[in-house]
Design an enzyme around this catalytic site. Structure first.
Site, PDB file in Angstrom:
ATOM      1  N   ASP B 134       0.832  -1.205   0.000  1.00 16.29           N
ATOM      2  CA  ASP B 134       0.000   0.000   0.000  1.00 16.29           C
ATOM      3  C   ASP B 134       0.869   1.258   0.000  1.00 16.29           C
ATOM      4  O   ASP B 134       0.508   2.279  -0.573  1.00 16.29           O
ATOM      5  CB  ASP B 134      -0.902  -0.032   1.248  1.00 16.29           C
ATOM      6  CG  ASP B 134      -2.085   0.918   1.152  1.00 16.29           C
ATOM      7  OD1 ASP B 134      -2.862   0.989   2.112  1.00 16.29           O
ATOM      8  OD2 ASP B 134      -2.227   1.592   0.119  1.00 16.29           O
ATOM      9  N   HIS B 325      -7.990  -0.205   9.480  1.00 21.14           N
ATOM     10  CA  HIS B 325      -6.965   0.336   8.586  1.00 21.14           C
ATOM     11  C   HIS B 325      -7.272   1.820   8.403  1.00 21.14           C
ATOM     12  O   HIS B 325      -7.958   2.192   7.454  1.00 21.14           O
ATOM     13  CB  HIS B 325      -7.048  -0.441   7.259  1.00 21.14           C
ATOM     14  CG  HIS B 325      -6.022  -0.054   6.250  1.00 21.14           C
ATOM     15  ND1 HIS B 325      -5.217  -0.969   5.615  1.00 21.14           N
ATOM     16  CD2 HIS B 325      -5.656   1.144   5.726  1.00 21.14           C
ATOM     17  CE1 HIS B 325      -4.417  -0.363   4.746  1.00 21.14           C
ATOM     18  NE2 HIS B 325      -4.664   0.918   4.800  1.00 21.14           N
ATOM     19  N   HIS B 327      -6.474   5.862   7.830  1.00 24.60           N
ATOM     20  CA  HIS B 327      -5.544   6.768   7.173  1.00 24.60           C
ATOM     21  C   HIS B 327      -5.424   8.033   8.003  1.00 24.60           C
ATOM     22  O   HIS B 327      -6.396   8.483   8.619  1.00 24.60           O
ATOM     23  CB  HIS B 327      -6.047   7.093   5.760  1.00 24.60           C
ATOM     24  CG  HIS B 327      -5.660   6.054   4.765  1.00 24.60           C
ATOM     25  ND1 HIS B 327      -5.691   6.246   3.410  1.00 24.60           N
ATOM     26  CD2 HIS B 327      -5.204   4.794   4.925  1.00 24.60           C
ATOM     27  CE1 HIS B 327      -5.283   5.171   2.784  1.00 24.60           C
ATOM     28  NE2 HIS B 327      -4.980   4.266   3.679  1.00 24.60           N
ATOM     29  N   CYS B 358      -2.116  10.053   0.299  1.00 20.74           N
ATOM     30  CA  CYS B 358      -3.539   9.949   0.037  1.00 20.74           C
ATOM     31  C   CYS B 358      -3.768  10.316  -1.416  1.00 20.74           C
ATOM     32  O   CYS B 358      -3.393  11.396  -1.847  1.00 20.74           O
ATOM     33  CB  CYS B 358      -4.305  10.907   0.935  1.00 20.74           C
ATOM     34  SG  CYS B 358      -6.064  10.939   0.563  1.00 20.74           S
TER      35      CYS B 358
END
Lengths: 453, 424
Positions: B134, B325, B327, B358
């Protein structure tokens, strides 16, 4: 005009290309950078002064039902839902349905205050009625135990102009400081720490304390505490027109010695003199305790020490005690015992928390403090003020980030996030560096990205 | 009401410098607190040794740790803390100082009194490291295969047990992960660690199995518009694809991890209904996913929206199968993680150094940094089996390669701390 057409054509072409791009394969990447960004107008509208329009009356709480945003609460809502819904979510793309908005507000009206506190206010306009669990009453009470103890109103004490600018390498001009304080006042903040009356030899960045106080003299309805380390500073503050002062003890002997050149007891004696003088003039005194979790010299600080210093400050007449994690090392595992110890000797409503984000822990520490009933939080616009103990590391927690979280929790703050962000932008530009607030960076990057298209 | 005296019985009030003495190979004379009780200290040392056997006086382990730290150069911290020079050799203790002090185990007094705040937090939290996939997937420049493999190996040495290695998507879409096969080959010999790989469809799944993958992951979204825009199919079609992968993997006895994106907010739709997330989670659970990771893709969540979402999902999926998860795009990740832990979640996804920006706000941060999460968990007294110092080394390695500063505040602070007399 021509440029606008060109921009539009380019964006449309990009959009078409994108459609072709995505439809040509099933093997979509999981990376998301190929998606079109949001409508420029949305972004710009958000940050204009008229952007935040309060909704219809919401039982006196006066907040917007939006995550990450809040409106000034004193005005009742009289708008135009349509325009309002355009800025409902800062990250949202451009399709809105006014009818849904009305349905939403009707439904919200019937749900009662509690539902807002638990974040139900964030339900999307389009999805609200499709959610079978939309009503918080359906959800068993036990699972809300983590949110039910959070106060419904949290006072934000803005320390940027003092604690923030004090740590800047370059001295910020007085006019900029005054402008900053004026702009902060327009965001809805009720307490802004203006400056500090210490010897310019030690803190040259705040040598213009008198001038700053003169510049903000006209501000009404805002409290502007100033730091006064001793009687001399106190007298200078009063002469300059200060109407509220603050004193600064440490829970760590070594830190006290190295920072203010005397041990804890001696500093308390000094402050007793200050509070006595302040009482005579009916000037409220705010007490700070620094190093409440850890000290750069001594290491961990026993909660009992913190409680001792807090109690001393409270007994000598401070109306509020702000507990500062000076080096930012706290985590909920250390914050909870410390707060328990202090709450045993000082009433919770007199306590404030002042966390540093040096290790990225401040928001989780603030959350757990709120859960324990603390209702005053110190923060600094754009996260101004680095950590003096770790050059380059961050320091104060950013007001924008705190307000974002509080808005999401449904906690009333009376501050306007959009306006806060423009103030943060202003001071960051003045200092010539990016904001220390992640919320501000995220929302402003989204704008910048959109404006390129 | 708990009195302060009562609190003093707790271990956490003993100053840590005494305790840390036990870690070094020689007894050090350090500034002591006059209220220290020798007996308490001995007990504390004993319990710490039993809890962290790796820090006993076993000379080989100690040397290993020392060299790991000397490489990292965490010396600045101990200088700042004004310890005798010899502590530099056991600088790991220094990092433990700042975040282990009162909670080498959880303080039971605090637990009782404010039980609702800390009691529900699991004793052990598994960290799923998503940096190599990721994180690196979002990098502008392509990272060479050997750097990826080295990063994964460094992460393994820090104690992480699950590391998302790569993704089997078409290199046309994600060129950064075109070397998926080679990466898997490079880590073939690593034992005891799970390396899930992303497989968006059957083709990717076959490629993954051929390359030796032993765990795969699927990635539906909770938002219809996001699903269409990102994966070119609605939620239902996507779930159908996931079912195909799940049944194929069952025949190979390969576990499948399910991710749900946009569990709180969607860039298109705005707020996402908890019911939708629960629906997708239930589907993933029923098709046999071993774990379901709930992703706040654009980072807009706060406890006010995370709690209702988790409640809805907990209704249909057992808590031990859930992961979070978050951000950190709006700086909310750690507080969201904390509230999730309070609700009983015991698996957290994070990315070393906060790798991976992002995609919706260029330049804004994305994944939460593993170092920050481990710092918080260590402070709460939650066992992670992850060594923060070694983790920081891995972060340092990849940041040096990418040529930029770490997004982890804990890592930045620990590497820059030094003595500085501040003036009020």
């Amino acid at each position: 005009m021509l440029l606008d057409i060109l921009a539009y054509t380019v964006s449309f072409a990009n959009f078409l290309q994108f459609i072709h791009f995505t439809m040509s394969s099933l093997e979509e990447p999981l990376g998301l950078d190929k998606l079109p960004s949001m409508n420029t107008v949305d972004r710009i509208q958000r940050f204009s002064s008229g952007a935040c329009r309060p909704r219809e009356d919401n039982f006196g709480m006066g907040i917007c039902f939006i995550e990450g945003r809040s409106c000034s609460t004193s005005n009742s809502c009289d708008e135009d839902n349509e325009e309002y819904t355009a800025e409902t979510y800062p990250w949202k793309r451009h399709t809105r349905d006014i009818a849904q908005c009305r349905t939403f507000s009707q439904k919200t009206m019937t749900k009662g205050r509690n539902s807002m506190k638990f974040g139900m206010i964030d339900d999307s306009l389009s999805d609200f009625h499709s959610s079978p669990r939309g009503n918080s009453k359906d959800i068993p009470h036990s699972t809300h135990k983590f949110l039910s103890s959070i106060p419904s109103y949290v006072k934000i004490v803005e320390v940027g102009p003092r604690d923030g600018l004090q740590n800047e390498k370059n001295t910020v001009p007085t006019a900029v400081k005054i402008e900053l304080i004026h702009r902060l006042a327009s965001c809805g903040l009720s307490v802004i720490e203006a400056t500090s009356f210490v010897s310019p030899k030690w803190v040259p960045q705040l040598a213009d304390a008198k001038d700053v106080m003169q510049g903000v003299h006209g501000l009404e309805g805002i409290r502007l505490p100033v730091l006064t380390p001793n009687l001399r500073g106190f007298d200078a503050a009063i002469a300059a027109g200060a109407r509220e002062v603050a004193v600064f003890a440490s829970a760590s002997e070594s830190f006290s010695k190295s920072n203010i050149n005397c041990n804890i007891e001696e500093s308390l004696v000094r402050y007793r003199a200050v509070t006595r003088a302040a009482k005579e003039l009916s000037i409220p005194v705010r007490g700070y305790v620094s190093c409440v979790i850890g000290c750069p010299v001594e290491g961990p600080i026993p909660p009992s020490k913190v409680a001792y210093v807090a109690k001393e400050l409270y007994d000598m007449g401070c109306f509020e005690i702000s507990l500062g994690d000076t080096i930012g090392v706290g985590t909920p595992g250390t914050v909870v015992p410390m707060l328990l110890a202090v709450m045993a000797v000082v009433p919770t409503e007199k306590l404030a928390v002042h966390f540093h984000d040096t290790y990225g822990q401040s928001l989780s520490n603030i959350l757990v403090s709120l859960q324990m009933g603390i209702s005053t939080v110190d923060s600094s616009i754009a996260g101004l003020g680095g950590c003096p103990y770790a050059k380059g590391a961050s320091g104060n927690v950013a007001t924008e980030d705190v307000v974002y979280m509080l808005n999401g929790l449904g906690v009333k703050t009376n501050t306007d996030l959009g306006k806060l962000m423009s103030v943060g932008d202003f001071i960051s530009k003045q200092l010539g560096r990016p904001s220390g607030s992640k919320t501000a960076v995220a929302l402003s990057q989204v704008t910048a990205e959109a404006s390129k298209i | 009401m708990i009195t302060i005296k009562g609190m003093q019985r707790g271990r956490f009030l003993n100053p840590i410098p005494q305790v840390v003495t036990g870690f070094s190979s020689s007894a050090a004379a350090i500034p002591t607190c006059s209220s220290c009780d020798a007996m308490d200290t001995a007990n504390q040392l004993q319990s710490l040794h039993s809890r962290y056997p790796e820090y006993t006086r076993d000379s080989t382990k100690a040397t290993e740790h020392r060299s790991a730290f000397n490489k990292y150069n965490i010396r600045g911290l101990s200088q700042c803390l004004n310890w005798p020079k010899r502590f530099n050799h056991n600088s790991h203790a220094a990092s433990y100082l700042v975040n282990h002090h009162f909670t080498s185990d959880r303080n039971t007094d605090a637990k009782d009194f404010s039980s609702k705040l800390l009691k529900g937090i699991p004793d052990f939290v598994k960290i799923v490291e998503v940096g190599p996939r990721d994180g690196l997937q979002n990098e502008k420049s392509i990272v060479p295969t050997d750097v990826k493999v080295e990063l994964i190996k460094l992460l393994v040495s820090s104690g992480l047990s699950v590391i998302e290695a790569t993704s089997f998507v078409s290199p046309k879409w994600v060129p950064q992960l075109a070397d998926a096969k080679d990466v898997l080959e490079g880590i073939q010999d690593v034992e005891g660690v799970s390396f899930p790989v992303l497989t968006p469809n059957l083709k990717g799944f076959e490629a993954a199995v051929a390359a030796g993958a032993k765990e795969v992951a699927v990635f539906p979204a909770a938002s219809e518009s996001f699903s269409k825009a990102n994966l070119n199919s609605g939620i239902e079609d996507n779930l159908a694809r996931c079912r195909d992968i799940a049944s194929a993997s069952r025949s190979y006895s390969i576990p499948v991890r399910g991710y749900i994106s946009c569990v709180v907010g969607c860039p298109f739709e705005g707020h996402v209904a908890p019911a939708k997330v629960a629906y997708v989670a239930k589907a993933l659970n029923e098709m046999g996913c071993s774990e379901i990771s709930l992703g706040d893709t654009i980072g807009v969540g706060t406890p006010g929206t995370v709690v209702p979402m988790l409640e809805a999902v907990l209704d249909v999926v057992p808590v031990d199968k859930l992961a979070v998860h978050f951000h950190d795009t709006y700086g909310q990740a750690l507080s969201n993680t904390l509230i999730s832990l309070q609700m009983g979640i015991s698996v957290v996804d994070s990315s070393v150094s906060g790798l991976g920006g992002c995609p919706y706000a260029k330049g804004a941060t994305g994944n939460v940094a593993t170092e920050d999460v481990v710092y918080m968990l260590d402070g709460i007294g939650v066992k992670t089996n992850v060594d923060l110092g070694k983790l920081m080394q891995a972060g340092d390695f990849i940041c040096k390669h990418l040529g930029r500063a770490s997004n982890s505040r804990a890592a930045t602070a620990l590497s820059k701390v030094k003595a500085h007399a501040s003036k009020l």
